[in-house]
Design a protein around this motif. Structure first.
Motif, PDB file in Angstrom:
ATOM      1  N   VAL A 124       0.837  -1.192   0.000  1.00  0.00           N
ATOM      2  CA  VAL A 124       0.000   0.000   0.000  1.00  0.00           C
ATOM      3  C   VAL A 124       0.874   1.244   0.000  1.00  0.00           C
ATOM      4  CG1 VAL A 124      -0.138   0.206   2.519  1.00  0.00           C
ATOM      5  CG2 VAL A 124      -2.024   1.080   1.111  1.00  0.00           C
ATOM      6  N   CYS A 125       0.333   2.323  -0.546  1.00  0.00           N
ATOM      7  CA  CYS A 125       0.973   3.631  -0.474  1.00  0.00           C
ATOM      8  C   CYS A 125       0.015   4.546   0.293  1.00  0.00           C
ATOM      9  CB  CYS A 125       1.225   4.174  -1.881  1.00  0.00           C
ATOM     10  SG  CYS A 125       2.224   5.682  -1.907  1.00  0.00           S
ATOM     11  N   TRP A 126       0.441   4.984   1.474  1.00  0.00           N
ATOM     12  CA  TRP A 126      -0.429   5.796   2.336  1.00  0.00           C
ATOM     13  C   TRP A 126      -0.246   7.282   2.029  1.00  0.00           C
ATOM     14  CZ3 TRP A 126      -3.880   2.880   4.493  1.00  0.00           C
ATOM     15  CH2 TRP A 126      -3.570   1.624   5.004  1.00  0.00           C
ATOM     16  N   ALA A 127      -1.338   8.033   2.139  1.00  0.00           N
ATOM     17  CA  ALA A 127      -1.280   9.484   1.949  1.00  0.00           C
ATOM     18  C   ALA A 127      -2.406  10.122   2.745  1.00  0.00           C
ATOM     19  CB  ALA A 127      -1.412   9.843   0.474  1.00  0.00           C
ATOM     20  N   PHE A 128      -2.184  11.335   3.185  1.00  0.00           N
ATOM     21  CA  PHE A 128      -3.222  12.135   3.832  1.00  0.00           C
ATOM     22  C   PHE A 128      -3.757  13.222   2.899  1.00  0.00           C
ATOM     23  CE2 PHE A 128      -1.361  11.149   8.259  1.00  0.00           C
ATOM     24  CZ  PHE A 128      -2.331  10.183   8.510  1.00  0.00           C
ATOM     25  N   ARG A 142       7.024  -1.889  15.147  1.00  0.00           N
ATOM     26  CA  ARG A 142       7.609  -2.144  13.831  1.00  0.00           C
ATOM     27  C   ARG A 142       8.836  -3.025  14.036  1.00  0.00           C
ATOM     28  NH1 ARG A 142       6.537   1.158   9.634  1.00  0.00           N
ATOM     29  NH2 ARG A 142       7.292  -0.695   8.509  1.00  0.00           N
ATOM     30  N   GLU A 143       8.941  -4.108  13.251  1.00  0.00           N
ATOM     31  CA  GLU A 143      10.000  -5.094  13.483  1.00  0.00           C
ATOM     32  C   GLU A 143      10.624  -5.533  12.174  1.00  0.00           C
ATOM     33  OE1 GLU A 143      10.621  -9.536  15.514  1.00  0.00           O
ATOM     34  OE2 GLU A 143       8.657  -8.562  15.525  1.00  0.00           O
ATOM     35  N   LYS A 144      11.967  -5.632  12.181  1.00  0.00           N
ATOM     36  CA  LYS A 144      12.701  -6.172  11.031  1.00  0.00           C
ATOM     37  C   LYS A 144      14.004  -6.778  11.526  1.00  0.00           C
ATOM     38  CE  LYS A 144      14.581  -5.070   6.482  1.00  0.00           C
ATOM     39  NZ  LYS A 144      14.768  -4.047   5.432  1.00  0.00           N
ATOM     40  N   ASP A 145      14.281  -8.000  11.061  1.00  0.00           N
ATOM     41  CA  ASP A 145      15.531  -8.697  11.393  1.00  0.00           C
ATOM     42  C   ASP A 145      15.781  -8.745  12.895  1.00  0.00           C
ATOM     43  OD1 ASP A 145      15.975  -9.044   8.661  1.00  0.00           O
ATOM     44  OD2 ASP A 145      17.138  -7.189   8.503  1.00  0.00           O
ATOM     45  N   MET A 166       4.427  -4.836  11.077  1.00  0.00           N
ATOM     46  CA  MET A 166       3.712  -3.908  11.954  1.00  0.00           C
ATOM     47  C   MET A 166       2.626  -4.661  12.702  1.00  0.00           C
ATOM     48  SD  MET A 166       1.862  -0.337  10.849  1.00  0.00           S
ATOM     49  CE  MET A 166       1.219   0.806  12.074  1.00  0.00           C
ATOM     50  N   SER A 167       2.623  -4.522  14.033  1.00  0.00           N
ATOM     51  CA  SER A 167       1.583  -5.153  14.851  1.00  0.00           C
ATOM     52  C   SER A 167       1.125  -4.170  15.907  1.00  0.00           C
ATOM     53  CB  SER A 167       2.116  -6.433  15.513  1.00  0.00           C
ATOM     54  OG  SER A 167       3.269  -6.149  16.290  1.00  0.00           O
ATOM     55  N   PHE A 168      -0.171  -4.168  16.190  1.00  0.00           N
ATOM     56  CA  PHE A 168      -0.759  -3.194  17.104  1.00  0.00           C
ATOM     57  C   PHE A 168      -0.835  -3.730  18.529  1.00  0.00           C
ATOM     58  CE2 PHE A 168      -2.161  -1.626  13.027  1.00  0.00           C
ATOM     59  CZ  PHE A 168      -2.048  -0.252  13.178  1.00  0.00           C
ATOM     60  N   ILE A 169      -0.865  -2.791  19.476  1.00  0.00           N
ATOM     61  CA  ILE A 169      -0.993  -3.094  20.900  1.00  0.00           C
ATOM     62  C   ILE A 169      -2.239  -2.382  21.409  1.00  0.00           C
ATOM     63  CG2 ILE A 169       0.073  -2.853  23.180  1.00  0.00           C
ATOM     64  CD1 ILE A 169       2.783  -2.701  21.723  1.00  0.00           C
ATOM     65  N   ASP A 170      -3.049  -3.067  22.194  1.00  0.00           N
ATOM     66  CA  ASP A 170      -4.259  -2.473  22.748  1.00  0.00           C
ATOM     67  C   ASP A 170      -3.922  -1.628  23.968  1.00  0.00           C
ATOM     68  OD1 ASP A 170      -6.034  -3.645  20.909  1.00  0.00           O
ATOM     69  OD2 ASP A 170      -6.013  -5.530  22.026  1.00  0.00           O
ATOM     70  N   LEU A 171      -4.169  -0.329  23.868  1.00  0.00           N
ATOM     71  CA  LEU A 171      -3.978   0.554  25.020  1.00  0.00           C
ATOM     72  C   LEU A 171      -5.276   1.311  25.278  1.00  0.00           C
ATOM     73  CD1 LEU A 171      -0.300   1.784  24.447  1.00  0.00           C
ATOM     74  CD2 LEU A 171      -1.131   0.087  26.070  1.00  0.00           C
ATOM     75  N   ASN A 172      -5.438   2.531  24.711  1.00  0.00           N
ATOM     76  CA  ASN A 172      -6.741   3.179  24.832  1.00  0.00           C
ATOM     77  C   ASN A 172      -7.104   3.840  23.519  1.00  0.00           C
ATOM     78  OD1 ASN A 172      -5.999   6.046  24.755  1.00  0.00           O
ATOM     79  ND2 ASN A 172      -5.022   5.668  26.739  1.00  0.00           N
ATOM     80  N   ALA A 207       4.793   8.481   8.435  1.00  0.00           N
ATOM     81  CA  ALA A 207       6.117   7.901   8.248  1.00  0.00           C
ATOM     82  C   ALA A 207       6.328   6.642   9.072  1.00  0.00           C
ATOM     83  CB  ALA A 207       7.190   8.930   8.612  1.00  0.00           C
ATOM     84  N   SER A 208       5.448   6.403  10.036  1.00  0.00           N
ATOM     85  CA  SER A 208       5.596   5.242  10.920  1.00  0.00           C
ATOM     86  C   SER A 208       4.814   4.028  10.454  1.00  0.00           C
ATOM     87  CB  SER A 208       5.146   5.615  12.346  1.00  0.00           C
ATOM     88  OG  SER A 208       5.878   6.711  12.844  1.00  0.00           O
ATOM     89  N   LEU A 209       3.903   4.218   9.510  1.00  0.00           N
ATOM     90  CA  LEU A 209       3.060   3.119   9.049  1.00  0.00           C
ATOM     91  C   LEU A 209       3.823   2.195   8.101  1.00  0.00           C
ATOM     92  CD1 LEU A 209      -0.281   5.025   8.292  1.00  0.00           C
ATOM     93  CD2 LEU A 209       0.419   3.903  10.429  1.00  0.00           C
ATOM     94  N   ARG A 210       3.403   0.938   8.069  1.00  0.00           N
ATOM     95  CA  ARG A 210       3.974  -0.013   7.117  1.00  0.00           C
ATOM     96  C   ARG A 210       3.396   0.272   5.734  1.00  0.00           C
ATOM     97  NH1 ARG A 210       6.233  -5.050   6.117  1.00  0.00           N
ATOM     98  NH2 ARG A 210       5.105  -6.383   4.656  1.00  0.00           N
TER      99      ARG A 210
END
Length: 554
Positions: free
Chosen positions: A338-342, A496-499, A482-488, A373-376
């Motif tokens: 995907v290519c994200w844009a606002f 974000r994880e690589k190698d 990219m994996s999400f964490i449940d907070l609020n 910039a933080s999204l996969r």
């Protein structure tokens, strides 16, 4: 690894993944930089500003259409796919720009508007001349119903029926957009070959990829079946006026997104693969089906490289919405990209959409690029967003966008995001042109000019540069998982994880401070200074100001 372009014998870099996680800067040529004083931006102007674009830290530029055109829809009505409109310059100017961009390390992506052409294209002029000429079947023609009405109920995105009567052929032709933008008939193999030949023309000139306008509109239902009604509000057009445009009242089952489209995308990918290191990004406007369509067009590595949808181009800027968009994409688009844009040239600028008041715009602009910039995925920026430009308020007499003129005053159209780029705070027309610009330059924009922000370490421009440099320094952010964490509900939290390397992000999208207790299983190795953010951590609690972010290495 290199490949040989067998048409030219030239060796090309086959870095097939340069686009994966790339940051792409969209240039709207009419509004970027005018070099000759006619009030309209041009290719020489773009060339002169390439060092500025490179200074942002982006990887590529995307040029909106600059092809020969009557400009009924600002160049999205092409009358020659293989030439530059004199308004913008010449092919020689384009070649010089390409060489300069590559010298600066910038890839060049150009628009391909092939679902339709201008009615001034020689193909259409020949097609409409008779029912039995060589190109008679290059466009979508159909007989009238016995009562003289259109063949079916298909609508135009620009308002009214999607069919126009032609007195020469005594038939209707289909147009998804303006009546002067007839749809090409992709069921005809000759049409497919002609647009592939046009793509080769630009690949031979060294372009690094194509942005494919309305990529799911190429084929129509050959039986011309009626679309059923839509039962809920749906922004099917991907534009900002679903409630005033009757186009959104239909489920567009038959006038676009036909299964035959996948076969053509295979052919297009095969052409690009011959050249090595090229890419495609498709624009998918398909309402509730958009992610399903993106999956069909990008999965498998043999069609499009990536797509973007309108999911983040709407009015909502919340943790829940962004998380839902990303998780929905991850669930449905298994190995696509995907290519994200606002923001882009078709929607209201995002600081105006997201900021409740003008006082919030700077903080929103800074947080938005931090999030993006933080999204996969890859990232697409639209010229001027790095300055925090809001939507321009224009009078009706200033409008040039046919969509805005058609739906005024219920909807003001797209000109508000297309006003000229602002370079110099004290120059006439902000340094865009020595002449009268095609759209006015708002005083509010001029106060945010490049030269005003360039030396200010706290400016939106400085923040964009810092965030993009930070992203480039951390490979996890470019193409890591990219994996999400449940907070609020006000906080966007993900890893974000690589190698084996992991980065934790906690971003507060609310206009009030927040405190977050991190789950015990998260082992913080080091808190990293996230550009422009103020968050702190103590005893496992992250303290976030309003519109603030936090990053740590796990």
């Amino acid at each position: 690894m290199t490949k040989t372009n067998h048409a030219t014998g030239q060796k090309t870099d086959d870095n097939a993944n340069w686009w994966r996680g790339a940051v792409i800067y969209q240039v709207y040529p009419r509004s970027f930089q005018d070099s000759n004083g006619d009030g309209i931006g041009d290719i020489k102007g773009i060339t002169s500003r390439l060092p500025y674009i490179a200074s942002l830290g982006v990887d590529a530029i995307w040029l909106a259409p600059f092809f020969t055109s009557p400009m009924a829809d600002m160049g999205y009505d092409v009358s020659d796919y293989c030439d530059v409109d004199p308004m913008f310059g010449t092919l020689h100017d384009f070649d010089i720009m390409m060489a300069k961009a590559h010298e600066l390390g910038l890839k060049v992506i150009i628009d391909q508007v092939i679902s339709h052409s201008s009615d001034q294209h020689p193909w259409f002029k020949q097609s409409r001349s008779s029912r039995d000429n060589e190109k008679a079947d290059w466009y979508v023609w159909a007989d009238a119903k016995p009562d003289g009405t259109a063949p079916n109920n298909w609508m135009s995105i620009f308002g009214g029926p999607g069919w126009e009567w032609d007195g020469v052929r005594k038939q209707y032709y289909m147009h998804n957009f303006l009546a002067s933008q007839p749809d090409l008939n992709f069921h005809n193999p000759q049409v497919q070959q002609a647009v592939l030949d046009a793509a080769r023309f630009w690949l031979e000139r060294g372009v690094d990829g194509f942005r494919l306008d309305t990529v799911n509109y190429y084929f129509h239902d050959h039986l011309l079946r009626d679309n059923p009604p839509h039962t809920a509000d749906s922004n099917e057009a991907g534009l900002d006026a679903p409630d005033v445009n009757p186009y959104g009242m239909q489920r567009h089952l038959y006038d676009k997104t036909q299964p035959e489209n996948v076969g053509f995308l295979h052919k297009l990918r095969s052409v690009l693969d011959e050249y090595g290191g090229r890419t495609t990004v498709g624009e998918v406007g398909d309402g509730a089906r958009s992610l399903q369509t993106v999956a069909a067009y990008t999965n498998g590595g043999d069609k499009l490289h990536m797509c973007y949808t309108f999911d983040l181009l709407g009015p909502e800027f919340s943790a829940a919405h962004i998380r839902n968009c990303v998780t929905s994409f991850q669930a449905k688009v298994l190995d696509g990209w995907v290519c994200w844009a606002f923001s882009n040239h078709d929607v209201i600028r995002h600081v105006s959409r997201f900021a409740p008041t003008p006082q919030d715009r700077v903080a929103i602009a800074k947080l938005a690029i931090t999030v993006l910039a933080s999204l996969r995925g890859s990232v697409c920026l639209y010229q001027g967003e790095e300055l925090g430009l809001p939507e321009a308020e224009l009078a009706f007499e200033d409008l040039r966008d046919p969509y805005g003129i058609r739906f005024w005053p219920a909807f003001k159209g797209r000109d508000g995001c297309r006003t000229p780029m602002v370079w110099e705070g004290h120059a006439a027309h902000a340094g865009f042109s020595d002449g009268t610009p095609w759209l006015p330059v708002p005083a509010e924009h001029q106060a945010l000019s490049v030269d005003v922000q360039d030396g200010d370490a706290n400016s939106v421009l400085a923040h964009y540069r810092a965030v993009l440099a930070w992203r480039k320094a951390h490979p996890e952010m470019i193409d890591g998982d990219m994996s999400f964490i449940d907070l609020n509900e006000d906080v966007l939290a993900f890893v974000r994880e690589k190698d084996g390397k992991k980065l934790l992000f906690v971003i507060n999208l609310a206009l009030k401070p927040n405190q977050v207790i991190l789950p015990l299983q998260l082992e913080i190795k080091a808190v990293l200074p996230l550009p422009g953010m103020r968050a702190t951590m103590a005893s496992g609690v992250v303290h976030l100001a309003a519109l603030d972010g936090f990053c740590a290495r796990l």
